[in-house]
Design a protein around this motif. Structure first.
Motif, PDB file in Angstrom:
ATOM      1  N   ARG A 291      85.182  35.486  77.842  1.00  0.00           N
ATOM      2  CA  ARG A 291      83.888  34.810  77.694  1.00  0.00           C
ATOM      3  C   ARG A 291      82.762  35.803  77.438  1.00  0.00           C
ATOM      4  N   PHE A 292      82.807  36.949  78.097  1.00  0.00           N
ATOM      5  CA  PHE A 292      81.731  37.924  77.891  1.00  0.00           C
ATOM      6  C   PHE A 292      81.868  38.598  76.528  1.00  0.00           C
ATOM      7  N   ALA A 293      83.087  38.964  76.153  1.00  0.00           N
ATOM      8  CA  ALA A 293      83.288  39.662  74.883  1.00  0.00           C
ATOM      9  C   ALA A 293      82.976  38.776  73.689  1.00  0.00           C
ATOM     10  N   ASN A 294      83.187  37.452  73.830  1.00  0.00           N
ATOM     11  CA  ASN A 294      82.933  36.583  72.674  1.00  0.00           C
ATOM     12  C   ASN A 294      81.535  35.969  72.695  1.00  0.00           C
ATOM     13  N   LYS A 295      80.693  36.449  73.591  1.00  0.00           N
ATOM     14  CA  LYS A 295      79.263  36.099  73.629  1.00  0.00           C
ATOM     15  C   LYS A 295      78.986  34.653  74.049  1.00  0.00           C
ATOM     16  N   SER A 296      79.883  34.091  74.883  1.00  0.00           N
ATOM     17  CA  SER A 296      79.570  32.787  75.471  1.00  0.00           C
ATOM     18  C   SER A 296      79.049  32.950  76.898  1.00  0.00           C
ATOM     19  N   ALA A 297      78.822  34.188  77.313  1.00  0.00           N
ATOM     20  CA  ALA A 297      78.100  34.512  78.549  1.00  0.00           C
ATOM     21  C   ALA A 297      77.288  35.763  78.245  1.00  0.00           C
ATOM     22  N   ASN A 298      76.054  35.816  78.759  1.00  0.00           N
ATOM     23  CA  ASN A 298      75.159  36.939  78.438  1.00  0.00           C
ATOM     24  C   ASN A 298      75.235  38.093  79.426  1.00  0.00           C
ATOM     25  N   VAL A 299      75.540  37.782  80.693  1.00  0.00           N
ATOM     26  CA  VAL A 299      75.463  38.806  81.731  1.00  0.00           C
ATOM     27  C   VAL A 299      76.815  38.970  82.417  1.00  0.00           C
ATOM     28  N   LEU A 300      77.271  40.205  82.500  1.00  0.00           N
ATOM     29  CA  LEU A 300      78.460  40.538  83.278  1.00  0.00           C
ATOM     30  C   LEU A 300      78.022  41.403  84.451  1.00  0.00           C
ATOM     31  N   VAL A 301      78.291  40.946  85.665  1.00  0.00           N
ATOM     32  CA  VAL A 301      77.970  41.702  86.873  1.00  0.00           C
ATOM     33  C   VAL A 301      79.279  42.310  87.358  1.00  0.00           C
ATOM     34  N   ALA A 302      79.344  43.637  87.466  1.00  0.00           N
ATOM     35  CA  ALA A 302      80.635  44.292  87.699  1.00  0.00           C
ATOM     36  C   ALA A 302      80.516  45.488  88.629  1.00  0.00           C
ATOM     37  N   THR A 303      81.623  45.790  89.281  1.00  0.00           N
ATOM     38  CA  THR A 303      81.751  47.065  89.995  1.00  0.00           C
ATOM     39  C   THR A 303      82.195  48.117  88.984  1.00  0.00           C
ATOM     40  N   ASP A 304      81.993  49.388  89.334  1.00  0.00           N
ATOM     41  CA  ASP A 304      82.423  50.470  88.442  1.00  0.00           C
ATOM     42  C   ASP A 304      83.922  50.411  88.198  1.00  0.00           C
ATOM     43  N   VAL A 305      84.688  50.184  89.271  1.00  0.00           N
ATOM     44  CA  VAL A 305      86.142  50.160  89.153  1.00  0.00           C
ATOM     45  C   VAL A 305      86.591  49.061  88.205  1.00  0.00           C
ATOM     46  N   ALA A 306      86.048  47.856  88.358  1.00  0.00           N
ATOM     47  CA  ALA A 306      86.471  46.731  87.525  1.00  0.00           C
ATOM     48  C   ALA A 306      86.063  46.895  86.078  1.00  0.00           C
ATOM     49  N   ALA A 307      84.955  47.590  85.831  1.00  0.00           N
ATOM     50  CA  ALA A 307      84.417  47.682  84.464  1.00  0.00           C
ATOM     51  C   ALA A 307      85.054  48.793  83.641  1.00  0.00           C
ATOM     52  N   ARG A 308      85.816  49.685  84.271  1.00  0.00           N
ATOM     53  CA  ARG A 308      86.439  50.773  83.519  1.00  0.00           C
ATOM     54  C   ARG A 308      87.398  50.227  82.472  1.00  0.00           C
ATOM     55  N   GLY A 309      87.379  50.811  81.310  1.00  0.00           N
ATOM     56  CA  GLY A 309      88.309  50.416  80.268  1.00  0.00           C
ATOM     57  C   GLY A 309      87.926  49.173  79.505  1.00  0.00           C
ATOM     58  N   LEU A 310      86.751  48.620  79.789  1.00  0.00           N
ATOM     59  CA  LEU A 310      86.311  47.424  79.061  1.00  0.00           C
ATOM     60  C   LEU A 310      86.173  47.729  77.575  1.00  0.00           C
ATOM     61  N   ASP A 311      86.717  46.861  76.763  1.00  0.00           N
ATOM     62  CA  ASP A 311      86.630  47.060  75.315  1.00  0.00           C
ATOM     63  C   ASP A 311      85.501  46.191  74.756  1.00  0.00           C
ATOM     64  N   ILE A 312      84.275  46.490  75.180  1.00  0.00           N
ATOM     65  CA  ILE A 312      83.095  45.757  74.704  1.00  0.00           C
ATOM     66  C   ILE A 312      82.303  46.715  73.830  1.00  0.00           C
ATOM     67  N   SER A 313      82.281  46.467  72.529  1.00  0.00           N
ATOM     68  CA  SER A 313      81.736  47.452  71.599  1.00  0.00           C
ATOM     69  C   SER A 313      80.209  47.508  71.601  1.00  0.00           C
ATOM     70  N   ALA A 314      79.541  46.367  71.789  1.00  0.00           N
ATOM     71  CA  ALA A 314      78.079  46.342  71.652  1.00  0.00           C
ATOM     72  C   ALA A 314      77.425  45.792  72.908  1.00  0.00           C
ATOM     73  N   LEU A 315      76.922  46.687  73.741  1.00  0.00           N
ATOM     74  CA  LEU A 315      76.173  46.278  74.933  1.00  0.00           C
ATOM     75  C   LEU A 315      74.706  46.624  74.698  1.00  0.00           C
ATOM     76  N   ASP A 316      73.845  45.616  74.797  1.00  0.00           N
ATOM     77  CA  ASP A 316      72.429  45.833  74.518  1.00  0.00           C
ATOM     78  C   ASP A 316      71.680  46.429  75.707  1.00  0.00           C
ATOM     79  N   LEU A 317      72.113  46.062  76.921  1.00  0.00           N
ATOM     80  CA  LEU A 317      71.373  46.463  78.118  1.00  0.00           C
ATOM     81  C   LEU A 317      72.330  46.738  79.266  1.00  0.00           C
ATOM     82  N   VAL A 318      72.126  47.865  79.942  1.00  0.00           N
ATOM     83  CA  VAL A 318      72.847  48.195  81.174  1.00  0.00           C
ATOM     84  C   VAL A 318      71.823  48.286  82.294  1.00  0.00           C
TER      85      VAL A 318
END
Length: 462
Positions: A291-318
Motif C-alpha cells: 500500500r505504501f509503495a503503490n501510493k495508496s497510503a501517504n505516511v509510513l511510521v516505522a522503526t529503524d529495524v523494520a524499515a531496513r531494506g525497503l525498496d521505496i525509490s522516491a521518498l519526499d519527506l523523512v
C-alpha cells in the motif's frame, strides 16, 4: 580499513567474459565505491566486511563474487546468502538472477519464512547452486536435513546489523556451525556496532574491512530541526506533515509500541498512515509495504529495524520523531530521501533531553544545525492518496500474472492503462493500484470479468 570513493570499470576485474558482457547489457559500466573497494578482495577469495548503506550496490559486489566462484557443473548448494527479511531476500535473489543471465542452467533458490515449507523441501530435492533466505527458515531446513551444506564454499551475511537487531544471533551461529570451516565469508552492514565486530571474529578469517560513505553528489537533502517540549511532540509531527505534505512520507520512531501509537494517532487526524514494526505478521507487513509503495497510503511510521531494506525509490519527506542515539543511523534514515537528483527534505524533532544526540549528529556530518519554529499547519483539508489498492483473491498458485490483471482492467468499458499503478502478485493474492477517480469502475471490471478463465473475489484495501 579502506575508505574510498573512487570508481572504476568492471572490465578491470578478472571476471568471465560472459559476466562482463551481461553487466554491460544491464548498463553496469562503472563500479560504485563499495564495488570498487570490495570486489578485488572478494575475487581473490578473501573474507570481507563491507560497511555501506542500502542502495550502495553491495548486492552486485557479493553477487559477482558468488557467480565468479561457482562451478555450475556441480549441482549442489555452493553459496548461501542470509538476509533479515523476506522482502530483502526476494530483492537479492532477483538481482542475482539478473547478474547470472549469461550462465546456463543455474538455479538460485529462495527459502524464507512465510512461504509453504513443503514446497521448499520439494525445491531443495531438485537441487540449487545458490540459496538465498532468512535465518529462521534456513536454520529449520539445515536442522531437518533438507539443506545440504557440505558443498557450500561461500557465505554472505547481508544487512548483518539488522539480523542482530532482530534477535537472530543464536540462529546465525547454528547455521554457521553447519557450514564447512574452509569457506569465504562476506559480511555487509550499514553500521558497525560492537556486536558486528564480535560476529566477524567468530565467523571470519582475517577479514578485510572496507567502508565507503554514501554517495550524495546527485541529490539534495535539506535538513530542518525543530526543538519542542516533549509534551508537544505529537502536535509538532502533525503540523510538520501537514505543512510539508507529500505523496510519500516516512516517520521514524524508536519503539514498536510508539510506532503503532503514532500511526493510530495520525490516522485519527485524517492521514492515510500505516505502521511498520516487528510485531506485524509477515502477511500484514507485505500488505503494508504494498500500500505504501503503490501510493495508496501517504505516511509510513516505522522503526529503524523494520524499515531496513525497503525498496521505496522516491521518498519526499523523512521525519525523525526522536533523534537517533547512533549518528550513523540518522545519516541512514535521511539518506532515504533526495535520491536520483530529486530534492529531499528531512525534518527532526527533538527536546532538551536530546541535545547530546544532536551534537553527535553534527560531529558525524561535519556541520551545525540550528532549531527552527515548527511550521503552522495549513487550514485546508489533507489531500487523499492518489491511488487506491484493490486486493484480488488469486495469485501465483492460480497462475494469475500482472498481464492478466491489466488485460481485465483495460478491456471493453474498462480504464486506461495509464490509470493503473503498481501490481504485486503473491502466492494466493494479488494487488493492483488504480487511480482514485476510477477505482469503482476498476473494481466492477474485476468483479464481473475473468482472470485465467475464472472469477475472483476482489475488495478495496482499507
Amino acid at each position: 580499513m579502506t575508505d574510498t570513493t573512487s570508481a572504476s570499470s568492471f572490465s578491470s576485474l578478472p571476471l568471465a567474459q560472459a559476466l562482463l558482457q551481461n553487466l554491460d547489457s544491464l548498463g553496469f559500466n562503472k563500479m560504485t565505491p563499495i564495488q570498487a573497494a570490495s570486489l578485488p578482495q572478494v575475487l581473490e577469495g578473501r573474507d570481507v566486511i563491507g560497511q555501506a548503506s542500502t542502495g550502495s550496490g553491495k548486492t552486485v559486489a557479493f553477487g559477482l563474487g558468488l557467480l565468479h566462484a561457482l562451478d555450475v557443473q556441480k549441482f549442489a548448494p555452493q553459496g548461501l546468502v542470509l538476509c533479515p527479511t523476506r522482502e530483502l531476500a526476494d530483492q537479492v535473489a532477483g538481482e542475482l538472477r539478473r547478474l547470472a543471465r549469461s550462465i546456463h542452467n543455474i538455479k538460485i533458490l529462495t527459502l524464507c519464512g512465510g512461504g509453504p515449507f513443503g514446497a521448499q523441501v520439494a525445491s531443495l530435492k531438485h537441487g540449487a547452486h545458490i540459496v538465498v533466505g532468512t535465518p529462521g527458515r534456513i536454520e529449520e531446513h539445515v536442522r531437518k536435513g533438507h539443506l545440504n551444506t557440505r558443498s557450500m564454499s561461500m557465505l554472505v551475511l547481508d544487512e548483518a546489523d539488522r539480523m542482530l537487531d532482530m534477535g537472530f544471533q543464536d540462529t546465525l551461529t547454528t547455521i554457521v556451525s553447519a557450514l564447512p570451516g574452509r569457506r569465504q565469508t562476506l559480511l555487509f552492514s550499514a553500521t558497525f556496532p560492537e556486536q558486528i565486530e564480535r560476529m566477524a571474529k567468530g565467523y571470519m578469517t582475517e577479514p578485510v574491512f572496507v567502508k565507503v560513505q554514501a554517495e550524495r553528489q546527485d541529490s539534495t537533502i535539506e535538513q530542518r530541526f525543530f526543538k519542542i517540549e516533549d509534551s508537544d511532540r505529537s502536535q509538532a509531527l502533525r503540523q510538520i506533515l501537514s505543512a510539508y505534505f507529500a505523496e510519500s512520507m516516512i516517520v521514524f520512531c524508536t519503539t514498536k509500541r510508539e510506532t503503532q501509537e503514532v500511526a493510530d494517532t495520525l490516522s485519527a487526524q485524517g492521514f492515510a498512515a500505516l505502521a511498520l514494526h516487528g510485531d506485524l505478521e509477515q502477511r500484514e507487513r507485505d500488505y503494508t509495504l504494498v500500500r505504501f509503495a503503490n501510493k495508496s497510503a501517504n505516511v509510513l511510521v516505522a522503526t529503524d529495524v523494520a524499515a531496513r531494506g525497503l525498496d521505496i525509490s522516491a521518498l519526499d519527506l523523512v521525519v525523525n520523531y526522536h533523534l537517533s542515539r547512533d549518528p550513523e543511523v540518522h545519516v541512514h534514515r535521511i539518506g532515504r530521501t533526495g535520491r536520483a537528483g530529486a530534492q529531499g527534505l528531512a525534518c527532526s524533532i527533538y527536546s532538551d533531553r536530546e541535545i547530546g544526540k544532536l551534537i553527535r549528529i553534527e560531529e558525524e556530518m561535519g556541520e551545525s544545525f540550528f532549531p527552527e519554529k515548527v511550521p503552522e499547519a495549513p487550514t485546508r483539508s489533507l489531500p487523499e492518496p492518489s491511488m487506491i489498492t484493490l486486493q484480488i483473491d488469486g495469485g501465483k498458485k492460480q497462475k494469475v500474472r500482472p498481464g492478466d490483471i491489466v488485460g481485465c482492467l483495460t478491456g471493453e468499458g474498462g480504464i486506461d492503462n495509464a490509470q493503473i499503478g503498481k501490481i504485486n502478485v503473491f502466492d494466493f493474492s494479488a494487488f493492483v493500484a488504480v487511480e482514485r477517480q476510477v477505482y469503482r469502475r476498476a473494481l466492477k471490471k474485476i468483479e464481473t470479468g475473468k482472470l485465467k478463465g475464472r472469477r475472483f473475489r476482489v475488495r478495496v484495501m482499507k
